[in-house]
Design a protein around this motif. Structure first.
Motif, PDB file in Angstrom:
ATOM      1  N   HIS A  45      -5.970   4.731  -7.243  1.00  0.00           N
ATOM      2  CA  HIS A  45      -5.301   4.562  -6.305  1.00  0.00           C
ATOM      3  C   HIS A  45      -3.708   5.142  -6.830  1.00  0.00           C
ATOM      4  O   HIS A  45      -2.930   5.297  -7.808  1.00  0.00           O
ATOM      5  N   TRP A  46      -2.714   6.198  -5.952  1.00  0.00           N
ATOM      6  CA  TRP A  46      -1.535   5.729  -5.886  1.00  0.00           C
ATOM      7  C   TRP A  46      -0.685   4.714  -7.490  1.00  0.00           C
ATOM      8  O   TRP A  46       0.114   5.495  -8.099  1.00  0.00           O
ATOM      9  N   TRP A  61       0.914  -1.036   0.203  1.00  0.00           N
ATOM     10  CA  TRP A  61      -0.130   0.135  -0.065  1.00  0.00           C
ATOM     11  C   TRP A  61       1.030   1.346   0.029  1.00  0.00           C
ATOM     12  O   TRP A  61       1.163   2.662  -0.357  1.00  0.00           O
ATOM     13  N   ASN A  62       2.710   1.345   0.521  1.00  0.00           N
ATOM     14  CA  ASN A  62       2.922   2.071   0.800  1.00  0.00           C
ATOM     15  C   ASN A  62       3.925   2.456  -0.496  1.00  0.00           C
ATOM     16  O   ASN A  62       4.313   1.409  -0.964  1.00  0.00           O
ATOM     17  N   ARG A  69       7.109  11.514  -4.425  1.00  0.00           N
ATOM     18  CA  ARG A  69       6.583  11.516  -3.650  1.00  0.00           C
ATOM     19  C   ARG A  69       5.130  11.447  -3.936  1.00  0.00           C
ATOM     20  O   ARG A  69       4.139  11.788  -5.664  1.00  0.00           O
ATOM     21  N   VAL A  70       4.400  11.260  -3.135  1.00  0.00           N
ATOM     22  CA  VAL A  70       2.582  10.982  -3.940  1.00  0.00           C
ATOM     23  C   VAL A  70       1.985  11.637  -2.502  1.00  0.00           C
ATOM     24  O   VAL A  70       2.657  11.754  -1.539  1.00  0.00           O
ATOM     25  N   HIS A 113      -1.325  12.043  -1.154  1.00  0.00           N
ATOM     26  CA  HIS A 113      -2.224  11.388   0.600  1.00  0.00           C
ATOM     27  C   HIS A 113      -2.945  13.112   0.239  1.00  0.00           C
ATOM     28  O   HIS A 113      -3.086  13.701   0.238  1.00  0.00           O
ATOM     29  N   GLY A 114      -3.980  11.992   1.075  1.00  0.00           N
ATOM     30  CA  GLY A 114      -5.070  13.054   1.093  1.00  0.00           C
ATOM     31  C   GLY A 114      -6.039  13.759   0.383  1.00  0.00           C
ATOM     32  O   GLY A 114      -7.010  14.246   0.841  1.00  0.00           O
TER      33      GLY A 114
END
Length: 252
Positions: free
Chosen positions: A60-61, A35-36, A79-80, A82-83
C-alpha cells in the motif's frame, strides 16, 4: 562499487525476520494514520519537481510514508499514484496504467520525479522506456526515477514463491531481460540500495545509472532509514539538475 555484502545464514535469517517485522508494522500503521495521504503533502515549493510515490508488489502507499514525509519536509509536493491496486499485474500493463494515471493531471512546470520501491521501480523504468517522455516537457513531465531496492536484474529469490506475479521477477523472465537491455534511460535513474537485501541478494546495481549504497540492510526497513531519505533527496536533486549540496532541505 563493490558487490552485495555476503552474510552468514544466521545473519541472513536475522535480517529476514527484522524486515518482515518492519513490514508488518507498516501494514498496521495505516489503521492508525489513515487510508489517505496527508493533505500537507500537496503543499510545497513550485520551483521543485512534484514527486510521485509508487510502491512495490503487495504494498500500500503507506509503505512509502516515511519517504513521503521526508520529501515533503524538504519542500517537495508529494502525491501517491492511485489505481495500481496491489501492483500484481504485469510490468508492461502496469506501466500503461501508470502513464494514464499520471496524465489525469497536467504536469507542473518544474516537472515530476517518480520515487518507487522494489517492483515499482521496474514499472517506472518501463514507462521511461516506452519513449512517451523524452524530457520534462513530455506528456508525463517525467525528469526521471529514484528507485529504492529495485531488482533491475530480477531476483533469484522469486523462485521460492508460487504466485506468478512474483515469479515474473525471476532474472530469466522475458520482461526483466528486455528491461535490462534497455539501457538508454539508465542515465535518468538513481538506484538506492542497502548493504544487504534479503529479497534481492544479488543487489540493485544498475549500469549507467547513479547508484547510491546506504549503510542499511533490509528490503523494507531501508524505507524508514534516515540515510535512505538523504540518498533519495540527493537523487531527486540530481534528476532536477541541481547539485546534491543544493538540496532544498533535509529529513528531520
Amino acid at each position: 562499487m563493490s558487490e552485495p555484502q555476503e552474510l552468514s545464514a544466521i545473519a541472513r535469517g536475522w535480517w529476514w525476520a527484522r524486515d518482515y517485522v518492519y513490514a508488518g508494522i507498516r501494514q498496521l500503521a495505516i489503521v492508525v494514520q489513515g487510508w489517505n495521504p496527508p493533505a500537507r503533502w500537496r503543499r510545497g515549493r513550485e520551483d521543485l519537481p512534484e514527486v510521485l510515490l509508487l510502491p512495490g508488489i503487495y504494498e500500500h502507499w503507506s509503505f512509502l510514508r516515511p519517504l513521503g514525509d521526508a520529501l515533503n519536509g524538504a519542500g517537495y509536493r508529494v502525491r501517491v499514484v492511485h489505481g495500481m491496486g496491489t501492483n500484481r499485474r504485469g510490468i508492461a500493463e502496469t506501466a500503461k496504467r501508470l502513464g494514464r494515471a499520471i496524465e489525469r493531471r497536467p504536469a507542473p512546470d518544474a516537472g515530476r520525479v517518480i520515487v518507487a520501491h522494489s517492483k515499482g521501480g521496474l514499472v517506472a523504468k518501463q514507462l521511461l522506456v516506452s519513449g512517451a517522455d523524452a524530457a520534462a516537457d513530455g506528456p508525463h513531465g517525467l525528469l526521471g526515477l529514484v528507485a529504492v531496492a529495485t531488482p533491475f536484474a530480477g531476483s533469484r529469490m522469486a523462485r521460492l514463491i508460487l504466485d506468478p506475479s512474483v515469479r515474473a521477477l525471476l532474472p530469466s523472465d522475458e520482461t526483466i531481460v528486455l528491461l535490462g537491455r534497455a539501457a538508454s534511460v539508465n542515465a535518468r535513474i538513481v538506484s538506492v540500495f542497502g548493504r544487504f537485501d534479503p529479497h534481492i541478494p544479488d543487489g540493485s546495481l544498475l549500469e549507467g545509472a547513479t547508484n547510491i549504497r546506504v549503510p542499511v540492510s533490509g528490503h523494507f526497513r531501508i524505507l524508514g532509514a534516515v540515510e535512505t531519505h538523504r540518498a533519495v533527496l540527493e537523487g531527486v536533486a540530481r534528476l532536477d539538475g541541481r547539485s546534491p549540496t543544493d538540496q532544498p532541505g533535509s529529513p528531520g
